[in-house]
Scaffold this active site. Sequence first.
Site, PDB file in Angstrom:
ATOM      1  N   SER A  77       0.856  -1.186   0.000  1.00 36.22           N
ATOM      2  CA  SER A  77       0.000   0.000   0.000  1.00 36.22           C
ATOM      3  C   SER A  77       0.886   1.228   0.000  1.00 36.22           C
ATOM      4  CB  SER A  77      -0.910   0.003   1.230  1.00 36.22           C
ATOM      5  OG  SER A  77      -1.748   1.138   1.233  1.00 36.22           O
ATOM      6  N   HIS A 136       2.165  12.293  -0.808  1.00 39.49           N
ATOM      7  CA  HIS A 136       1.643  13.638  -0.558  1.00 39.49           C
ATOM      8  C   HIS A 136       2.722  14.648  -0.957  1.00 39.49           C
ATOM      9  CE1 HIS A 136      -1.976  12.376   1.561  1.00 39.49           C
ATOM     10  NE2 HIS A 136      -1.254  11.578   2.324  1.00 39.49           N
ATOM     11  N   HIS A 184      -2.688   7.337  -4.456  1.00 41.01           N
ATOM     12  CA  HIS A 184      -2.750   6.162  -3.582  1.00 41.01           C
ATOM     13  C   HIS A 184      -2.849   4.922  -4.459  1.00 41.01           C
ATOM     14  CE1 HIS A 184      -5.684   3.114  -2.053  1.00 41.01           C
ATOM     15  NE2 HIS A 184      -4.783   3.043  -1.083  1.00 41.01           N
ATOM     16  N   ASN A 191      -2.833   0.336  -3.921  1.00 46.58           N
ATOM     17  CA  ASN A 191      -2.546  -0.861  -3.139  1.00 46.58           C
ATOM     18  C   ASN A 191      -2.969  -2.098  -3.915  1.00 46.58           C
ATOM     19  OD1 ASN A 191      -5.057  -2.317  -1.758  1.00 46.58           O
ATOM     20  ND2 ASN A 191      -5.507  -0.112  -1.843  1.00 46.58           N
ATOM     21  N   VAL A 192      -2.264  -3.176  -3.662  1.00 43.30           N
ATOM     22  CA  VAL A 192      -2.634  -4.494  -4.176  1.00 43.30           C
ATOM     23  C   VAL A 192      -2.485  -5.471  -3.020  1.00 43.30           C
ATOM     24  CG1 VAL A 192      -2.156  -4.130  -6.622  1.00 43.30           C
ATOM     25  CG2 VAL A 192      -0.291  -4.762  -5.098  1.00 43.30           C
ATOM     26  N   HIS A 195      -6.592   7.949 -16.422  1.00 40.97           N
ATOM     27  CA  HIS A 195      -7.604   6.949 -16.729  1.00 40.97           C
ATOM     28  C   HIS A 195      -7.248   6.110 -17.953  1.00 40.97           C
ATOM     29  CE1 HIS A 195     -10.821   7.409 -13.770  1.00 40.97           C
ATOM     30  NE2 HIS A 195     -10.374   8.652 -13.650  1.00 40.97           N
ATOM     31  N   HIS A 214     -20.794  11.464   4.036  1.00 42.74           N
ATOM     32  CA  HIS A 214     -21.195  12.557   4.925  1.00 42.74           C
ATOM     33  C   HIS A 214     -20.950  13.920   4.293  1.00 42.74           C
ATOM     34  CE1 HIS A 214     -16.895  12.028   5.744  1.00 42.74           C
ATOM     35  NE2 HIS A 214     -16.876  13.256   6.229  1.00 42.74           N
ATOM     36  N   GLY A 268      -5.176  -5.422  15.114  1.00 42.49           N
ATOM     37  CA  GLY A 268      -4.071  -5.086  15.996  1.00 42.49           C
ATOM     38  C   GLY A 268      -2.775  -4.862  15.251  1.00 42.49           C
ATOM     39  N   ARG A 325       0.272  -2.728  13.112  1.00 39.92           N
ATOM     40  CA  ARG A 325       1.217  -1.696  13.547  1.00 39.92           C
ATOM     41  C   ARG A 325       0.649  -0.327  13.189  1.00 39.92           C
ATOM     42  NH1 ARG A 325       5.824   1.034  11.620  1.00 39.92           N
ATOM     43  NH2 ARG A 325       7.401   1.352  13.253  1.00 39.92           N
TER      44      ARG A 325
END
Length: 306
Positions: free
Chosen positions: A95, A99, A109, A111-112, A148, A178, A261, A263
């Site tokens: 991941s 920035h 961003h 991730n795989v 894209h 939200h 739990g 890191r």
Amino acid sequence: MQDEVAAPAAVQDYLHALQDGICTALSALDGQAFTEESWLRAEGGGGRSRVLANGGLFEQAGVNFSDVTGARLPPAATAKRPELEGCRFRAMGVSLVVHPHNPYVPTAHANVRFFLATRPDGEAVWWFGGGFDLTPYYGFDEDARHWHRTAAAACAPFGATVYPRYKQWCDEYFFLRHRDEQRGLGGLFFDDLNEWGFAQSFAFMRSVGDHFLPAYLPLAERRRQTPFGERERDFQLYRRGRYVEFNLVYDRGTIFGLQTGGRTESILMSLPPNVRWRYNWQPAADTPEARLSEHYLKPQNWLANG
């Protein structure tokens, strides 16, 4: 049986190489090296976290590899697979979040990931997930089209319906309910992928991982020298607040890590180092800041534009 035994090792080898390759490329772009911290998890497994801070281009960039095991899948992983509740699991992935300092260079961003769950009767269930998405502060149509088009190229060998499906899924996933707004201008998102069989599913995950750098590096190179002042920086910090809100409220990877739990420092490395909130702030009409929400944060067919 031999293929099942070898499968996690092959995925792990790919993920190690992907982390290495992305870190090498981002370091070359930035001019500064990543620092690495290896860690172990008490319940099983561990990972290696790499962070670049206060570089020439990136205010903070993190590229994390993790491979963890546990006795019980957490709710974040079983919400759409209730039949796997209570199963042992192994989860591994890469991941990353970047920035940049310059507000004209977008945050990105990717991730795989690979999950392997074991039922009480010993049956193994596996699936792949991942994707990449772009969060600009100041939008450019040519950048959105390039992003894209590269996402579509990652999907093309797997069928004509794959990019539209996973592009739509990305638009739906990276949505702040939200706020009633998108986090960025999208990309790809997929999860629970196993219906193609292991070899094809793994190949698709690799294609997504391998297309992140071709999607992002040209945009960073193109915008990194754009002059900016306090106005642009202030808007960047304000919009970063939306990024934080999504990651802490909705992001399944963040929630999964905290529920197992994991890191904490590695899980929360995706958050920007500086951010700002304002009460009920709205950009002035007919400004680049207003155009971000009015144009770039609206899901659309970027392949058809231009």
